[in-house]
Design a protein around this motif. Sequence first.
Motif, PDB file in Angstrom:
ATOM      1  N   MET A  56       0.729  -1.063   0.143  1.00 43.30           N
ATOM      2  CA  MET A  56       0.037   0.129   0.047  1.00 43.30           C
ATOM      3  C   MET A  56       0.812   1.443  -0.104  1.00 43.30           C
ATOM      4  O   MET A  56       0.526   2.396  -0.851  1.00 43.30           O
ATOM      5  CB  MET A  56      -0.893   0.015   1.000  1.00 43.30           C
ATOM      6  N   TYR A  57       2.030   1.113   0.811  1.00 42.03           N
ATOM      7  CA  TYR A  57       2.939   2.364   0.890  1.00 42.03           C
ATOM      8  C   TYR A  57       3.547   2.554  -0.592  1.00 42.03           C
ATOM      9  O   TYR A  57       3.524   3.561  -0.937  1.00 42.03           O
ATOM     10  CB  TYR A  57       3.936   1.953   1.756  1.00 42.03           C
ATOM     11  N   LEU A  69       0.636   2.866 -11.591  1.00 41.30           N
ATOM     12  CA  LEU A  69       0.235   2.219 -10.262  1.00 41.30           C
ATOM     13  C   LEU A  69       0.760   1.049 -10.175  1.00 41.30           C
ATOM     14  O   LEU A  69       0.888   0.323  -9.202  1.00 41.30           O
ATOM     15  CB  LEU A  69      -1.082   2.615 -10.201  1.00 41.30           C
ATOM     16  N   ASP A  70       0.570   0.304 -11.341  1.00 39.94           N
ATOM     17  CA  ASP A  70       0.923  -1.335 -11.276  1.00 39.94           C
ATOM     18  C   ASP A  70       1.855  -1.682 -12.170  1.00 39.94           C
ATOM     19  O   ASP A  70       1.898  -2.978 -12.544  1.00 39.94           O
ATOM     20  CB  ASP A  70      -0.517  -1.970 -11.681  1.00 39.94           C
ATOM     21  N   GLU A  71       2.855  -1.142 -12.462  1.00 39.26           N
ATOM     22  CA  GLU A  71       4.102  -1.396 -13.174  1.00 39.26           C
ATOM     23  C   GLU A  71       4.963  -2.230 -12.387  1.00 39.26           C
ATOM     24  O   GLU A  71       5.428  -1.892 -11.102  1.00 39.26           O
ATOM     25  CB  GLU A  71       4.959  -0.065 -13.647  1.00 39.26           C
ATOM     26  N   ASN A 161      -7.958   0.556   3.762  1.00 38.30           N
ATOM     27  CA  ASN A 161      -7.944   1.022   2.568  1.00 38.30           C
ATOM     28  C   ASN A 161      -7.540   2.797   2.729  1.00 38.30           C
ATOM     29  O   ASN A 161      -7.656   3.263   1.686  1.00 38.30           O
ATOM     30  CB  ASN A 161      -8.958   0.937   1.829  1.00 38.30           C
ATOM     31  N   THR A 162      -7.393   3.157   4.088  1.00 35.11           N
ATOM     32  CA  THR A 162      -7.069   4.411   4.313  1.00 35.11           C
ATOM     33  C   THR A 162      -5.521   4.477   4.559  1.00 35.11           C
ATOM     34  O   THR A 162      -5.101   4.058   5.533  1.00 35.11           O
ATOM     35  CB  THR A 162      -7.981   5.075   5.392  1.00 35.11           C
ATOM     36  N   ARG A 274      -8.444  -0.454  -4.801  1.00 37.35           N
ATOM     37  CA  ARG A 274      -7.544  -1.259  -5.538  1.00 37.35           C
ATOM     38  C   ARG A 274      -7.786  -2.671  -5.197  1.00 37.35           C
ATOM     39  O   ARG A 274      -8.156  -3.003  -4.150  1.00 37.35           O
ATOM     40  CB  ARG A 274      -6.215  -0.914  -5.704  1.00 37.35           C
ATOM     41  N   ALA A 275      -7.459  -3.590  -6.075  1.00 38.78           N
ATOM     42  CA  ALA A 275      -7.618  -4.985  -5.672  1.00 38.78           C
ATOM     43  C   ALA A 275      -6.684  -5.191  -4.507  1.00 38.78           C
ATOM     44  O   ALA A 275      -5.446  -4.399  -4.366  1.00 38.78           O
ATOM     45  CB  ALA A 275      -7.099  -6.052  -7.170  1.00 38.78           C
ATOM     46  N   GLU A 276      -6.947  -6.462  -3.681  1.00 36.25           N
ATOM     47  CA  GLU A 276      -5.934  -6.568  -2.655  1.00 36.25           C
ATOM     48  C   GLU A 276      -4.723  -7.073  -3.178  1.00 36.25           C
ATOM     49  O   GLU A 276      -4.575  -7.859  -4.256  1.00 36.25           O
ATOM     50  CB  GLU A 276      -6.655  -7.835  -1.755  1.00 36.25           C
TER      51      GLU A 276
END
Length: 530
Positions: A56-57, A69-71, A161-162, A274-276
């Motif tokens: 998450m970080y 974001l997902d590279e 998710n916060t 986002r997905a877990e």
Amino acid sequence: MHVLYHLKAAVLAAGVLLLAAAPAQAEWRRAESANFIIYSQGSESSLRRQARTLEMYDYILRARMGLPLDEPPARKLPIYMVGGRSGLREIRPDLQPHVAGFYSPATEGIFATAIRDQDMDFLLHEYFHHFSFQHSSAGHLPGWLVEGFAEYFMTADVQDNTIRIGEFNQNRAEWLLTASWIPLADLLGKRMGEIRAGSHRDTYYPVAWLLTHWFMNDEARRAQLGAYITAVGQGGDPVRAMEEATGLTLAELRRRLQSYMRGALQISVYEVTRAEPEITVTRLPRSADDLLLLGQRLKVGVPDDQRAATAALVRQRAGRHPDDPFALLQLGHAELHFGDPVVGEAVLTRLLEREPQNVEALQLMASRYMRLARDEAEDRNRRLVQAQGYLRRAYAADPEQYHTLFMLAQVREAARDYPNENDLLTWRLAYERAPQLPGVRLGFASAMMHAERFDEAVALLEPLANAPHGGGAMEAARALLERAKARQSPMSWEEIDAAQDAAARPPEPAPTDPSTAPSGDEDASGEDET
């Protein structure tokens, strides 16, 4: 960048016997996620929670910096979570009191280590540095701001998710409230290693954090920070650039910061949809209980007076697991570099008969023949060909390994046509996978200078030359940078190797534990700025 982070615990005895500590007999687990590989002897639920927090970080850093974001990363960062100081000292027997973890950009492995039951500020601080080097976002930032950003982001609080960013670290807050601050002129104009006064060193990180926080939590001030970064990047005087960007003298800026510190800090809150993160947990063999951390010691390096004892310790523990591949790998490594190289070669040959694609064993065998090439001048070419053979096998088994690419580039350094385009490509691939490693950055820049591509060499060297902590790698980068700017020949491999060895050891300690901070009798405002 090899930063130590200090515990808030009582002082422990500094003396340690190399062979005294036995590894804890608890099962090691390995968690792998998109960006991390985490090892821990804690519970699986705790391990999954730590991996999720780190993912998450990473996600919020990408979002804040406008990155994909997902590279997938060029290389996942290994992290070793230990139960206490005995675990840290398995890797670094010479560790100083109060240290709760460290980040090591060693040639054979870039990794972080931390005590698992402590807060995660240290890991988040060091991961910010690791992340920013990977994405080239720290290239032209002043040293204080590199650390200020790491301090600002390291207090990220992940709850479900916060994510909250902008909290303060208790350690840093105590120094701001009770100690004499570093003069802003020194903060802006000097690296950490250049600051001599104790109280000023202790408040380098806290004041860097406060100034960064002040800039980041106001849109107009963020624009001022951008103007300051541009001015300094163009060679402007850092003090004048700060005063022109903010419209404040340093004395006025100091008073603004003191007032800001005593007010309500603005916290940025992000709701992440986002997905877990996908996290896979596996159990390591029992040999890991004896040898996992000790194997990392072999990668970090061992002082000359402890090399024989380290080899003996590895022999003792590996002897408990005579047919275990992981134990054979550690024994071969220890013998090759700290004990009897002939025995080490035999052990690794035995391992490769069982596991022909064991990349670390292949890399170690290549290092054996590269060393023989240096020692046997009359047989140098044959030894280098043998090293290349092992490296080609390692590359075929895993083409993403930066260490394989690094050694493939090094093996070619003595060739008459070096560097050809393939050599430069090899260096580039190694650099893309491990820009945090000083030896890779210095080697790539040197190759570029051999090819008379000096501007590209300058761009490679500036981030390392600007490293706030100083140390041998920074000094080597600054020297090489001057040569690149003057269109001169690069440094020798002996100089680069010495710089890499220096980078693997801690250049500067972090600020003192707040339990020893001033009692509050000092005026926290310190000396006036002029």
